[in-house]
Scaffold this active site. Structure first.
Site, PDB file in Angstrom:
ATOM      1  CB  CYS A   1     -50.955 -55.020 -42.140  1.00 50.98           C
ATOM      2  SG  CYS A   1     -51.937 -55.661 -40.779  1.00 50.98           S
TER       3      CYS A   1
ATOM      4  CB  CYS B   1     -51.714 -58.539 -43.749  1.00 51.09           C
ATOM      5  SG  CYS B   1     -53.350 -57.764 -43.781  1.00 51.09           S
TER       6      CYS B   1
ATOM      7  CG  ASP C   1     -50.084 -60.423 -27.724  1.00 53.27           C
ATOM      8  OD1 ASP C   1     -48.894 -60.036 -27.681  1.00 53.27           O
ATOM      9  OD2 ASP C   1     -51.041 -59.642 -27.808  1.00 53.27           O
TER      10      ASP C   1
ATOM     11  CG  HIS D   1     -55.664 -54.710 -43.810  1.00 57.54           C
ATOM     12  ND1 HIS D   1     -54.743 -54.818 -42.789  1.00 57.54           N
ATOM     13  CD2 HIS D   1     -55.933 -53.391 -43.936  1.00 57.54           C
ATOM     14  CE1 HIS D   1     -54.448 -53.608 -42.339  1.00 57.54           C
ATOM     15  NE2 HIS D   1     -55.173 -52.724 -43.007  1.00 57.54           N
TER      16      HIS D   1
ATOM     17  N   GLY E   1     -57.370 -48.303 -27.175  1.00 58.79           N
ATOM     18  CA  GLY E   1     -56.206 -49.140 -26.922  1.00 58.79           C
ATOM     19  C   GLY E   1     -55.820 -50.035 -28.088  1.00 58.79           C
TER      20      GLY E   1
ATOM     21  CG  HIS F   1     -55.533 -56.776 -39.467  1.00 60.27           C
ATOM     22  ND1 HIS F   1     -54.954 -57.235 -40.636  1.00 60.27           N
ATOM     23  CD2 HIS F   1     -56.544 -57.629 -39.191  1.00 60.27           C
ATOM     24  CE1 HIS F   1     -55.589 -58.321 -41.045  1.00 60.27           C
ATOM     25  NE2 HIS F   1     -56.561 -58.582 -40.171  1.00 60.27           N
TER      26      HIS F   1
ATOM     27  CG  HIS G   1     -55.896 -57.186 -32.615  1.00 59.32           C
ATOM     28  ND1 HIS G   1     -55.789 -55.972 -33.280  1.00 59.32           N
ATOM     29  CD2 HIS G   1     -55.372 -56.979 -31.384  1.00 59.32           C
ATOM     30  CE1 HIS G   1     -55.210 -55.091 -32.485  1.00 59.32           C
ATOM     31  NE2 HIS G   1     -54.956 -55.666 -31.315  1.00 59.32           N
TER      32      HIS G   1
ATOM     33  CG  HIS H   1     -56.422 -58.574 -26.889  1.00 55.52           C
ATOM     34  ND1 HIS H   1     -55.048 -58.605 -26.994  1.00 55.52           N
ATOM     35  CD2 HIS H   1     -56.803 -57.392 -27.438  1.00 55.52           C
ATOM     36  CE1 HIS H   1     -54.617 -57.486 -27.569  1.00 55.52           C
ATOM     37  NE2 HIS H   1     -55.667 -56.736 -27.843  1.00 55.52           N
TER      38      HIS H   1
HETATM   39 ZN   LIG Z   1     -53.721 -56.372 -42.028  1.00 54.69          ZN
END
Ligand SMILES: [Zn+2]
Length: 153
Positions: free
Chosen positions: A13, A16, A39, A55, A102, A107, A109, A111
């Site tokens: 990942c 990760c 990003d 994770h 989207g 994992h 996240h 924005h």
């Molecule tokens: Zn991950």
């Protein structure tokens, strides 16, 4: 690899790997539970991803405590962006939970990215409108955010 096997994830990942220091990233904030970095394909310059180190695919799989902490770090980054030298009149905080929403990396996240009057972003999320950025540009923006975080304390 050992850490990924412990998590039962045989595929590497990318988030990760960043959290483990196995991939380069322009990190702006890190604590024991969360890491925040720029990003690679920013919506606007200064676009930060806030990622739990555990994770977990969906935010719904996080503990209430960790989900709350994720948002608290997002709030910190919002404050930092608005106090940084990066153009920023406002901030979008977006978390896409699931592919149809989207989510592009499996994992969790969040924005957090700067907005300013006249930016190209509009109100849609479209990969075609993303900027390209090299490491120097990312590191330059990361340094400004780190400074702004320090100045918040
Ligand atoms: Zn991950």
């Amino acid at each position: 690899m050992i850490a990924n096997n412990i998590r039962g994830n045989m595929n590497m990942c990318v988030f990760c790997m960043i959290a483990n220091g196995e991939l380069p990233a322009s990190i702006v904030y890190e604590d024991e539970r969360v890491i925040a970095f720029l990003d690679l394909q920013p919506f606007t310059m200064g676009h930060v991803l806030v990622v739990p180190k555990e994770h977990v695919v969906s935010i719904t799989d996080l503990s209430n405590e960790d989900a709350g902490h994720l948002m608290q770090v997002g709030q910190l980054i919002d404050r930092a962006l608005q106090n940084s030298e990066i153009p920023c009149d406002g901030v979008n905080i977006i978390l896409a939970d699931g592919k149809s929403a989207g989510q592009d990396v499996d994992h969790v996240h969040m924005h957090v990215f700067p907005r300013f009057t006249g930016d190209h972003f509009g109100t849609c999320i479209d990969a075609n409108i993303r900027l390209t950025a090299n490491r120097d540009q990312l590191e330059g923006a990361a340094a400004k955010i780190r400074t702004a975080i320090e100045n918040l304390n």
